[in-house]
Design a protein around this motif. Structure first.
Motif, PDB file in Angstrom:
ATOM      1  N   TYR B  37     -57.873  10.935   0.761  1.00 23.22           N
ATOM      2  CA  TYR B  37     -57.570   9.512   1.119  1.00 23.22           C
ATOM      3  C   TYR B  37     -56.014   9.302   1.332  1.00 23.22           C
ATOM      4  CZ  TYR B  37     -62.124   7.392   0.048  1.00 23.22           C
ATOM      5  OH  TYR B  37     -63.545   7.038   0.131  1.00 23.22           O
ATOM      6  N   GLN B  39     -52.815   6.585   1.265  1.00 27.07           N
ATOM      7  CA  GLN B  39     -52.170   5.316   1.013  1.00 27.07           C
ATOM      8  C   GLN B  39     -51.003   5.117   1.180  1.00 27.07           C
ATOM      9  OE1 GLN B  39     -51.995   4.266  -3.212  1.00 27.07           O
ATOM     10  NE2 GLN B  39     -52.713   2.363  -2.937  1.00 27.07           N
ATOM     11  N   ARG B  43     -50.660  -0.160   0.937  1.00 25.75           N
ATOM     12  CA  ARG B  43     -51.345  -0.160  -0.140  1.00 25.75           C
ATOM     13  C   ARG B  43     -52.655   0.231   0.002  1.00 25.75           C
ATOM     14  NH1 ARG B  43     -49.916  -5.018  -3.250  1.00 25.75           N
ATOM     15  NH2 ARG B  43     -51.875  -5.900  -2.658  1.00 25.75           N
ATOM     16  N   GLN B  44     -53.202  -0.005   1.412  1.00 26.68           N
ATOM     17  CA  GLN B  44     -54.851   0.074   1.398  1.00 26.68           C
ATOM     18  C   GLN B  44     -55.160   1.692   1.340  1.00 26.68           C
ATOM     19  OE1 GLN B  44     -56.187  -1.938   4.697  1.00 26.68           O
ATOM     20  NE2 GLN B  44     -58.498  -1.748   3.903  1.00 26.68           N
ATOM     21  N   MET B  45     -56.211   1.974   0.792  1.00 30.59           N
ATOM     22  CA  MET B  45     -56.641   3.474   0.697  1.00 30.59           C
ATOM     23  C   MET B  45     -57.493   3.550   2.084  1.00 30.59           C
ATOM     24  SD  MET B  45     -55.544   4.865  -2.357  1.00 30.59           S
ATOM     25  CE  MET B  45     -56.984   5.977  -2.933  1.00 30.59           C
TER      26      MET B  45
END
Lengths: 112, 115
Positions: B37, B39, B43-45
């Protein structure tokens, strides 16, 4: 299709106050997760739901934390009373059949 | 319990170059899934790539590819032709197939891309 929606984006509160974080998962997803991210501990799974039923809440730090999922399109994470050590970014994520997770943008909580 | 280790807290790469991020994991299970993932500062994964343990072929997604070494329990991410937009925290994650929702994350690697 809208992604996972979280609110608020930022929350600043004083110690002792109640905090409620909200999450709307992706439509059709049957799993919902709450994670907490801090510099010290990284990403921690707090609780997850399957078909609105809490399955594992062993990650919830203590009784001050509670989570609900009254229906398939809404979940809340509540902290009462809040403490400075609860300051973190709280993520909600959803998935279909437990496959890959889709995350919201997170709620940054600061407890003074 | 499964653990995921990312031994590189920070990495740096020159734009257009290639960089490899390391990840190892500990498990006694034979079937599982692995993920990377991203980021960014927003901030969004964001899911970058995933690999099923039963597949021998390494997963690829455009400029992103993995080197999955099951015996060594290693799952590295290679980013080719690095772009400024690749700058982010990268998290390796493990998900059990026996407990579908026991997804564990590494501590992350912060990637800087130099112009």
């Amino acid at each position: 299709d809208a992604g996972v929606i979280q609110s608020p984006r930022h929350e600043v509160t004083e110690m002792g106050q109640e905090v409620t974080l909200r999450c709307k998962p992706i439509s059709g997803h049957d799993y919902l997760f709450w994670y907490r991210q801090t510099m010290m501990r990284g990403l921690e799974l707090l609780i997850y739901f399957n078909n609105n039923v809490p399955i594992d809440d062993s990650g919830m730090p203590e009784d001050r934390f509670s989570a609900k999922m009254p229906n398939a399109s809404f979940s809340t994470l509540k902290i009462q009373p809040s403490e400075p050590r609860d300051s973190a970014v709280y993520f909600c994520a959803s998935s279909y059949r437990g496959w890959e997770l889709f995350f919201g943008e997170g709620s940054r909580l600061t407890v003074l | 319990a499964q653990t995921v280790t990312q031994s590189q807290p920070e990495m740096s790469v020159q734009e257009a170059e290639t960089v490899t991020l390391s990840c190892t994991y500990d498990t006694s299970e034979s079937d599982y899934y692995l993920f990377w993932y991203k980021q960014p500062p927003s901030r969004q994964m964001i899911l970058v790539i995933r690999q099923e343990a039963y597949k021998q072929q390494n997963a690829t997604e455009n400029r992103f590819s993995v080197n999955f070494q099951k015996a060594a329990k290693s799952f590295s991410l290679k980013i080719s032709d690095s772009q400024l937009g690749d700058a982010a925290m990268y998290f390796c994650a493990y998900r059990s197939t026996y407990n579908n929702n026991d997804m564990r994350f590494g501590a992350g690697t912060r990637l800087t891309v130099k112009p």
